[in-house]
Design a protein around this motif. Structure first.
Motif, PDB file in Angstrom:
ATOM      1  N   PHE A 279       6.931   9.186   9.405  1.00 56.32           N
ATOM      2  CA  PHE A 279       7.895   9.820   8.508  1.00 56.32           C
ATOM      3  C   PHE A 279       7.357   9.873   7.078  1.00 56.32           C
ATOM      4  O   PHE A 279       7.650  10.819   6.339  1.00 56.32           O
ATOM      5  N   TRP A 280       6.578   8.868   6.689  1.00 52.23           N
ATOM      6  CA  TRP A 280       6.001   8.855   5.336  1.00 52.23           C
ATOM      7  C   TRP A 280       5.049  10.036   5.155  1.00 52.23           C
ATOM      8  O   TRP A 280       5.146  10.764   4.165  1.00 52.23           O
ATOM      9  N   ILE A 281       4.147  10.236   6.104  1.00 50.41           N
ATOM     10  CA  ILE A 281       3.137  11.283   5.947  1.00 50.41           C
ATOM     11  C   ILE A 281       3.747  12.671   6.099  1.00 50.41           C
ATOM     12  O   ILE A 281       3.257  13.644   5.512  1.00 50.41           O
TER      13      ILE A 281
ATOM     14  N   SER B 186       0.836  -1.206   0.000  1.00 51.54           N
ATOM     15  CA  SER B 186       0.000   0.000   0.000  1.00 51.54           C
ATOM     16  C   SER B 186       0.864   1.248   0.000  1.00 51.54           C
ATOM     17  O   SER B 186       0.588   2.224  -0.714  1.00 51.54           O
ATOM     18  N   GLY B 187       1.930   1.224   0.786  1.00 50.22           N
ATOM     19  CA  GLY B 187       2.847   2.356   0.822  1.00 50.22           C
ATOM     20  C   GLY B 187       3.553   2.557  -0.504  1.00 50.22           C
ATOM     21  O   GLY B 187       3.723   3.690  -0.968  1.00 50.22           O
ATOM     22  N   LEU B 188       3.967   1.454  -1.146  1.00 50.67           N
ATOM     23  CA  LEU B 188       4.642   1.549  -2.438  1.00 50.67           C
ATOM     24  C   LEU B 188       3.728   2.140  -3.502  1.00 50.67           C
ATOM     25  O   LEU B 188       4.109   3.089  -4.209  1.00 50.67           O
ATOM     26  N   VAL B 189       2.509   1.583  -3.613  1.00 52.62           N
ATOM     27  CA  VAL B 189       1.581   2.074  -4.635  1.00 52.62           C
ATOM     28  C   VAL B 189       1.208   3.530  -4.346  1.00 52.62           C
ATOM     29  O   VAL B 189       1.090   4.347  -5.263  1.00 52.62           O
ATOM     30  N   ALA B 190       1.038   3.870  -3.064  1.00 53.12           N
ATOM     31  CA  ALA B 190       0.729   5.255  -2.706  1.00 53.12           C
ATOM     32  C   ALA B 190       1.863   6.186  -3.134  1.00 53.12           C
ATOM     33  O   ALA B 190       1.637   7.282  -3.646  1.00 53.12           O
ATOM     34  N   ASP B 191       3.108   5.745  -2.932  1.00 53.68           N
ATOM     35  CA  ASP B 191       4.266   6.549  -3.305  1.00 53.68           C
ATOM     36  C   ASP B 191       4.336   6.777  -4.813  1.00 53.68           C
ATOM     37  O   ASP B 191       4.836   7.814  -5.270  1.00 53.68           O
TER      38      ASP B 191
ATOM     39  N   LEU C  80      16.265  10.025   8.452  1.00 58.51           N
ATOM     40  CA  LEU C  80      15.436   9.476   9.519  1.00 58.51           C
ATOM     41  C   LEU C  80      15.103   8.003   9.272  1.00 58.51           C
ATOM     42  O   LEU C  80      15.148   7.181  10.196  1.00 58.51           O
ATOM     43  N   LEU C  81      14.798   7.662   8.025  1.00 56.39           N
ATOM     44  CA  LEU C  81      14.470   6.278   7.694  1.00 56.39           C
ATOM     45  C   LEU C  81      15.693   5.376   7.813  1.00 56.39           C
ATOM     46  O   LEU C  81      15.572   4.211   8.222  1.00 56.39           O
ATOM     47  N   VAL C  82      16.861   5.890   7.471  1.00 58.88           N
ATOM     48  CA  VAL C  82      18.090   5.114   7.634  1.00 58.88           C
ATOM     49  C   VAL C  82      18.314   4.785   9.110  1.00 58.88           C
ATOM     50  O   VAL C  82      18.566   3.642   9.489  1.00 58.88           O
ATOM     51  N   GLY C  83      18.232   5.808   9.969  1.00 53.24           N
ATOM     52  CA  GLY C  83      18.413   5.571  11.401  1.00 53.24           C
ATOM     53  C   GLY C  83      17.373   4.624  11.964  1.00 53.24           C
ATOM     54  O   GLY C  83      17.689   3.706  12.740  1.00 53.24           O
ATOM     55  N   LEU C  84      16.111   4.830  11.569  1.00 54.51           N
ATOM     56  CA  LEU C  84      15.028   3.978  12.056  1.00 54.51           C
ATOM     57  C   LEU C  84      15.211   2.539  11.595  1.00 54.51           C
ATOM     58  O   LEU C  84      14.978   1.595  12.360  1.00 54.51           O
TER      59      LEU C  84
ATOM     60  N   SER D 179       6.316  12.331   0.302  1.00 54.29           N
ATOM     61  CA  SER D 179       5.185  11.523  -0.160  1.00 54.29           C
ATOM     62  C   SER D 179       3.869  11.989   0.443  1.00 54.29           C
ATOM     63  O   SER D 179       2.794  11.712  -0.111  1.00 54.29           O
ATOM     64  N   GLY D 180       3.949  12.677   1.592  1.00 49.30           N
ATOM     65  CA  GLY D 180       2.747  13.145   2.268  1.00 49.30           C
ATOM     66  C   GLY D 180       2.614  14.653   2.208  1.00 49.30           C
ATOM     67  O   GLY D 180       2.542  15.245   1.138  1.00 49.30           O
ATOM     68  N   VAL D 181       2.604  15.293   3.379  1.00 48.79           N
ATOM     69  CA  VAL D 181       2.345  16.731   3.440  1.00 48.79           C
ATOM     70  C   VAL D 181       3.587  17.578   3.171  1.00 48.79           C
ATOM     71  O   VAL D 181       3.496  18.794   3.032  1.00 48.79           O
ATOM     72  N   GLY D 182       4.758  16.942   3.140  1.00 51.09           N
ATOM     73  CA  GLY D 182       5.967  17.663   2.756  1.00 51.09           C
ATOM     74  C   GLY D 182       6.588  18.532   3.826  1.00 51.09           C
ATOM     75  O   GLY D 182       7.371  19.439   3.511  1.00 51.09           O
ATOM     76  N   LEU D 183       6.313  18.271   5.087  1.00 55.29           N
ATOM     77  CA  LEU D 183       6.949  19.043   6.156  1.00 55.29           C
ATOM     78  C   LEU D 183       8.429  18.702   6.280  1.00 55.29           C
ATOM     79  O   LEU D 183       9.225  19.520   6.753  1.00 55.29           O
ATOM     80  N   LEU D 184       8.803  17.500   5.884  1.00 54.45           N
ATOM     81  CA  LEU D 184      10.200  17.069   5.904  1.00 54.45           C
ATOM     82  C   LEU D 184      10.706  16.945   4.473  1.00 54.45           C
ATOM     83  O   LEU D 184       9.996  16.448   3.599  1.00 54.45           O
TER      84      LEU D 184
END
Length: 232
Positions: A181-183, A114-119, A200-204, A187-192
């Motif tokens: 982090f996705w939202i 779902s995340g992939l297709v959403a992206d 962040l995803l690497v560390g997580l 991919s989401g609202v673009g605050l990051l």
């Protein structure tokens, strides 16, 4: 900067493979199958991040970079983490809970795809609908981890049950970071920004894969040292 963090991730995964291979040579009562899973996770993940570090595994969609190689990593390593958690939760119990494992892995795969297709989707409504489906799938995973699987874990000796609770809590907290982090990211609202999200995803992901496996296997090995772990 992003590429530097990707190379750091590859190094961390290589370190995880080396550590768990060394532990496997001295299993201390922990079944070898658990070491095989622990080794496979950073090995597979490291390969895909190596692809990204070399400039591959990405595509431009709706003005931002989609690292599809992350999903190729997650669709294998996330189910393997659940397998490892289930091995801990049913360590001293006879038989395997295949239906429960199928439900866990199935919900997990739905979440990742779902995340992939959403992206990869340019329509905003469709993207957030798919994101919501992924979040619901994650909640299903949480329900299974803290419902039936925890009930099985409680049937084990107190020490092993405590290891399961600690491992399940740690994995639950770490995995909650992915949809956040996705939202918040491109991919989401673009605050990051893209670089911040990648860092962040690497560390997580380092914590979720190598860090979590160190805690899970390390606690089981410690139980064995104290004579509270029995191989079945």
């Amino acid at each position: 900067m992003t590429d530097w963090w990707l190379w750091m991730y590859v190094a961390a995964m290589a370190g995880g493979v080396a550590l768990f291979t060394r532990w496997r040579a001295d299993p201390r009562g922990v079944p070898l199958s658990e070491y095989r899973v622990a080794i496979a996770i950073p090995f597979w993940s490291g390969l895909w991040y190596l692809v990204m570090a070399l400039g591959g595994g990405r595509a431009e969609v709706a003005g931002h970079t989609v690292y599809w190689a992350r999903y190729a990593d997650w669709v294998v390593t996330a189910p393997l983490l659940l397998v490892a958690l289930m091995l801990t939760g049913t360590h001293s119990l006879p038989g395997r809970r295949w239906r429960l494992m199928t439900a866990l892995v199935g919900a997990n795969v739905v979440m990742i795809l779902s995340g992939l297709v959403a992206d990869l989707t340019t329509d905003g409504t469709a993207r957030y609908t798919l994101y919501a489906i992924g979040v619901l799938a994650l909640l299903v995973v949480y329900g299974l981890v803290w419902g039936p699987l925890r009930a099985h874990a409680r049937r084990q000796p107190a020490g092993i049950a405590a290891v399961y609770t600690e491992a399940a809590l740690l994995l639950s907290v770490l995995w909650a970071g992915y949809p956040v982090f996705w939202i918040l990211g491109p991919s989401g609202v673009g605050l990051l920004g893209s670089t911040t999200t990648s860092v962040l995803l690497v560390g997580l992901s380092i914590l979720s894969k190598v860090g979590w496996s160190i805690v899970d296997l390390g606690r089981l090995r410690a139980l064995s040292d104290r004579g509270h772990l029995t191989v079945v």
